[in-house]
Write a protein that holds these residues in place. Structure first.
Motif, PDB file in Angstrom:
ATOM      1  N   LYS A  63       0.831  -1.206   0.000  1.00  0.00           N
ATOM      2  CA  LYS A  63       0.000   0.000   0.000  1.00  0.00           C
ATOM      3  C   LYS A  63       0.863   1.254   0.000  1.00  0.00           C
ATOM      4  O   LYS A  63       0.580   2.223  -0.720  1.00  0.00           O
ATOM      5  N   LEU A  64       1.942   1.251   0.781  1.00  0.00           N
ATOM      6  CA  LEU A  64       2.818   2.415   0.836  1.00  0.00           C
ATOM      7  C   LEU A  64       3.609   2.586  -0.456  1.00  0.00           C
ATOM      8  O   LEU A  64       3.821   3.710  -0.916  1.00  0.00           O
ATOM      9  N   CYS A  65       4.039   1.482  -1.032  1.00  0.00           N
ATOM     10  CA  CYS A  65       4.757   1.575  -2.314  1.00  0.00           C
ATOM     11  C   CYS A  65       3.859   2.191  -3.382  1.00  0.00           C
ATOM     12  O   CYS A  65       4.308   3.038  -4.176  1.00  0.00           O
ATOM     13  N   GLU A  66       2.602   1.811  -3.385  1.00  0.00           N
ATOM     14  CA  GLU A  66       1.657   2.397  -4.346  1.00  0.00           C
ATOM     15  C   GLU A  66       1.435   3.873  -4.045  1.00  0.00           C
ATOM     16  O   GLU A  66       1.409   4.714  -4.954  1.00  0.00           O
ATOM     17  N   LEU A  67       1.306   4.205  -2.774  1.00  0.00           N
ATOM     18  CA  LEU A  67       1.064   5.592  -2.375  1.00  0.00           C
ATOM     19  C   LEU A  67       2.207   6.501  -2.812  1.00  0.00           C
ATOM     20  O   LEU A  67       1.981   7.631  -3.270  1.00  0.00           O
ATOM     21  N   PHE A  68       3.448   5.998  -2.696  1.00  0.00           N
ATOM     22  CA  PHE A  68       4.615   6.801  -3.039  1.00  0.00           C
ATOM     23  C   PHE A  68       5.129   6.535  -4.463  1.00  0.00           C
ATOM     24  O   PHE A  68       6.248   6.929  -4.805  1.00  0.00           O
ATOM     25  N   HIS A  69       4.342   5.866  -5.274  1.00  0.00           N
ATOM     26  CA  HIS A  69       4.654   5.652  -6.696  1.00  0.00           C
ATOM     27  C   HIS A  69       5.907   4.814  -6.916  1.00  0.00           C
ATOM     28  O   HIS A  69       6.603   4.967  -7.932  1.00  0.00           O
ATOM     29  N   VAL A  70       6.224   3.931  -5.975  1.00  0.00           N
ATOM     30  CA  VAL A  70       7.442   3.131  -6.072  1.00  0.00           C
ATOM     31  C   VAL A  70       7.130   1.747  -6.635  1.00  0.00           C
ATOM     32  O   VAL A  70       6.235   1.056  -6.137  1.00  0.00           O
ATOM     33  N   ASP A  71       7.860   1.347  -7.667  1.00  0.00           N
ATOM     34  CA  ASP A  71       7.716   0.016  -8.256  1.00  0.00           C
ATOM     35  C   ASP A  71       8.358  -1.014  -7.324  1.00  0.00           C
ATOM     36  O   ASP A  71       9.577  -1.014  -7.125  1.00  0.00           O
ATOM     37  N   THR A  72       7.551  -1.869  -6.738  1.00  0.00           N
ATOM     38  CA  THR A  72       8.076  -2.835  -5.755  1.00  0.00           C
ATOM     39  C   THR A  72       9.103  -3.781  -6.359  1.00  0.00           C
ATOM     40  O   THR A  72       9.982  -4.281  -5.651  1.00  0.00           O
TER      41      THR A  72
END
Length: 503
Positions: A204-213
């Motif tokens: 959820k946080l990766c999506e929030l901060f636009h980071v490709d996991t």
């Protein structure tokens, strides 16, 4: 590799430069070398580092050590990496070449991103999941800026050719020539993307901060075998990278703060005030945060922490930008010679304020100047600002720890170059009303990483951390009325700095 006289290497990659430290089989520091790197600052105040320059310097300081005594090369058994935290970069998986400069932890370019309503609304979830206050000073907001503003990074992500991470991840990846892509919990916990209890990236946080996991590295234990390196041929044979840790946690480990309640302050460019909080996440006051100290052998140690943006960096500011001093060594004599009647206070909010305020709009402010205020008084006020900031954070840590565990701070272990300043150390002890313990060696971040690696390699036993190596102690001398008056005026100055930034 075995040796009858084994040596352990520590690399301390910090904000201002890179050091190589060499420890003997008793854990004594026997040699060190350092190289600075460029501070890339543009007209917006953005702060960056060249990742390739950092990597070149890491290999270069090892070469400098070997040049001191070529026999060292055959005796080095392993290396531990201590790194500046929150500073984040992006590079190609296929070539290991950076796609942009590293964005330094001091850089506030993520402020506009975290100010967005949908991001601010997620602040409670961020705090609960990561242990951190929502802030642009952690890695996540910097990564959001990279993904949103650098087309090459987006293109690399789409081609599955992207790696992102903090300095530990980049160095391990480069030093092993791409064989190991990994991070560890002390650094990962400072990204604002890791679930602090699960020690895993939070989708959820990766999506929030636009980071490709897919671009993030796996999280390993801090004392893992991270692969081998010869530092681009500097050593005649590869050695194991057997520890990686954030510089502040490395100093806590190097101070031997292995028990709950043991606390240290590192005086670097910024300051990290950190308490060993034990094996569980401890509820804490807003203004300080939870982080991971380290994970060794599958066991996690947590910490309470507050971070100051400008600590000893204030001294560099006096020298390099204001030209008030030609050497940091001058500050002690100037401060001692300052007029005790002067009421000048300096709030070094040069890139906003970190803990406990987390206010990126605050601006550097000098309050209370008069005809008594000369260079000596300004220098003293700058030194005092370091101690005042540390005091504010320690008080919150003490309050949180007492409430959650009943454990208080009884002594503060300190490290970093500024501990050589006797005026600053005495003033710090006076404000805190605590004894201060200064170690014989100031290089605790890199030494902590080296000792952790040496234990993992079998060069050292755990008991080495119980060996007390103290150079100086300071006891509080200031009366309580004077102390309280000074702190009250300091808080007024901080309020002025915040109010000025809000205009």
């Amino acid at each position: 590799m075995t040796s009858s006289n084994p040596l352990v290497l520590g690399i301390d990659q910090s904000t201002q430069g890179t050091k190589a430290l060499l420890l003997d089989e008793q854990g004594h520091l026997i040699a060190k070398c350092s190289r600075p790197h460029q501070q890339i600052i543009n007209e917006k105040g953005y702060v960056e580092h060249d990742l390739n320059e950092i990597y070149t310097n890491v290999c270069g300081v090892v070469a400098d050590l070997i040049a001191q005594d070529p026999s060292y090369a055959q005796r080095i058994t392993c290396v531990g990496l201590s790194v500046q935290r929150e500073t984040v970069g992006a590079w190609r998986k296929s070539t290991l070449e950076p796609l942009y400069h590293a964005i330094v932890w001091q850089c506030g370019r993520g402020a506009a991103f975290v100010a967005q309503p949908e991001i601010k609304d997620a602040a409670p979830y961020i705090r609960e999941t990561t242990g951190l206050e929502l802030s642009e000073f952690f890695s996540a907001a910097k990564l959001a800026w990279l993904f949103d503003n650098v087309p090459e990074i987006r293109a690399a992500a789409e081609a599955d050719d992207l790696c992102v991470g903090n300095i530990d991840t980049f160095l391990v990846h480069k030093l092993t020539h791409g064989k190991t892509f990994a991070t560890e919990p002390s650094n990962a916990s400072r990204t604002q993307l890791m679930d602090i209890r699960k020690l895993a990236w939070d989708a959820k946080l990766c999506e929030l901060f636009h980071v490709d996991t897919k671009a993030l590295a796996p999280i390993w234990d801090s004392d893992s075998d991270f692969g081998s390196t010869d530092f681009e041929g500097v050593l005649p044979q590869p050695i194991t990278i057997h520890a990686a840790i954030g510089d502040s946690q490395g100093a806590l480990f190097g101070q031997g703060c292995l028990k709950s309640g043991q606390t240290k302050t590192t005086y670097g460019t910024g300051s990290s005030i950190m308490m060993n909080a034990g094996t569980e996440v401890v509820p804490c006051e807003h203004g300080i945060v939870n982080s991971v100290g380290w994970r060794r052998g599958g066991n996690t140690t947590y910490v309470l922490e507050g971070n100051i943006n400008y600590s000893a960096g204030v001294i560099s500011y006096l020298k390099d930008d204001l030209g008030l001093i030609s050497s940091p060594a001058e500050t002690e004599e100037l401060a001692l010679a300052a007029n005790p009647q002067d009421q000048c206070y300096f709030v070094p909010a040069l890139s906003g304020l970190g803990a406990p305020h987390f206010n990126s709009d605050a601006r550097g402010t000098i309050v209370g100047m008069s005809r008594l205020t000369t260079k000596k008084e300004l220098v003293r006020a700058a030194l005092d600002s370091i101690a005042y900031q540390v005091n504010d954070v320690v008080e919150l840590i003490r309050k949180s720890s007492r409430a959650a565990t009943g454990i208080d701070v009884s002594i503060l272990s300190v490290d970093g170059g500024a501990t050589m300043n006797r005026y600053l150390m005495q003033f710090q002890s006076d404000l805190l009303q605590l004894p201060l313990k200064v170690p014989a060696d100031a290089e605790l971040s890199g030494m902590g990483a080296a000792i952790m690696a040496g234990i993992a390699q079998g060069v050292y036993q755990e008991e080495i951390l119980g060996t007390e190596r103290v150079k100086a102690r300071y006891e509080p001398k200031m009366n309580d009325a004077t102390r309280c008056n000074k702190i009250e005026h300091w808080h007024h100055a901080v309020a002025t700095a915040i109010a000025h930034g809000n205009k």
